[in-house]
Design an enzyme around this catalytic site. Sequence first.
Site, short mmCIF file in Angstrom:
data_model
loop_
_atom_site.label_atom_id
_atom_site.label_comp_id
_atom_site.label_asym_id
_atom_site.label_seq_id
_atom_site.Cartn_x
_atom_site.Cartn_y
_atom_site.Cartn_z
N GLU A 1 0.85 -1.19 0.00
CA GLU A 1 0.00 0.00 0.00
C GLU A 1 0.89 1.24 0.00
OE1 GLU A 1 -2.45 1.60 -0.69
OE2 GLU A 1 -4.01 1.54 0.83
N ASP B 1 -3.89 5.70 6.36
CA ASP B 1 -4.38 6.94 6.95
C ASP B 1 -5.40 6.57 8.04
OD1 ASP B 1 -4.75 9.76 7.09
OD2 ASP B 1 -6.40 9.67 5.66
N ARG C 1 0.97 12.37 -9.05
CA ARG C 1 1.46 11.01 -8.78
C ARG C 1 2.87 10.80 -9.31
NH1 ARG C 1 -2.78 7.74 -6.99
NH2 ARG C 1 -4.83 8.06 -7.92
#
Length: 177
Positions: free
Chosen positions: A100, A104, A166
């Site tokens: 991952e 969060d 990204r």
Amino acid sequence: MAMSRSRIYPLLAEEPLQARIRELGAEIARDYAGKDLVVIGLLNGVYMFFSDLTRSMDLDFEVTFMQVASYGAGTESTGEVKILHDLDRSIRGRHALVVEDIVDTGLTLSKVRKLLLDREPASLRIVSLLDKPSRRRVEVPVDYVGFTIEDHFVVGFGLDLDGKFRNLPYVGIYNPA
Ligand code: IMP
Ligand code: MG
């Protein structure tokens, strides 16, 4: 105000990121030596970390991907996780490692974890490049963590803000104001 790179403040530069990823890869390769391993990337955010991490794992294993949606537009979790794309390999009786980008609230991973455990892997571990423990809403075991960070919204190295940023080779804090 439009999204702009000028609002991004460097947090983790390319070199320390790459050095830590190599360490993680070596540690994981040691732990899974001789085991039948399937490495599962959670798209889209993980693509850059996944590529660097798996290249640093001196081991034979299979890779596969799963895509889940956890965030709508903006920076707050909706608490809902939808499976958009499922694995193309079986993990039954095999060792599964979920990769991952960031943990969060933990909502995404805890949902994915339950779903994968139902498929009866021999073991299931999680590796995340980043961890924001202060934001956690549900407990989820993260077995390997690249960096623990404060409560900032970060972008780059796979992480996005509404689909952007990204491709940055570093991680930065996005400051909206
Ligand atoms: P969680 O379900 O709240 O743990 O959120 C997990 C997902 O939210 C991650 O896989 C990211 O895609 C996204 N996310 C959480 N924090 C950030 C951030 O600071 N920047 C970008 N995406 C984030
Ligand atoms: Mg993600």
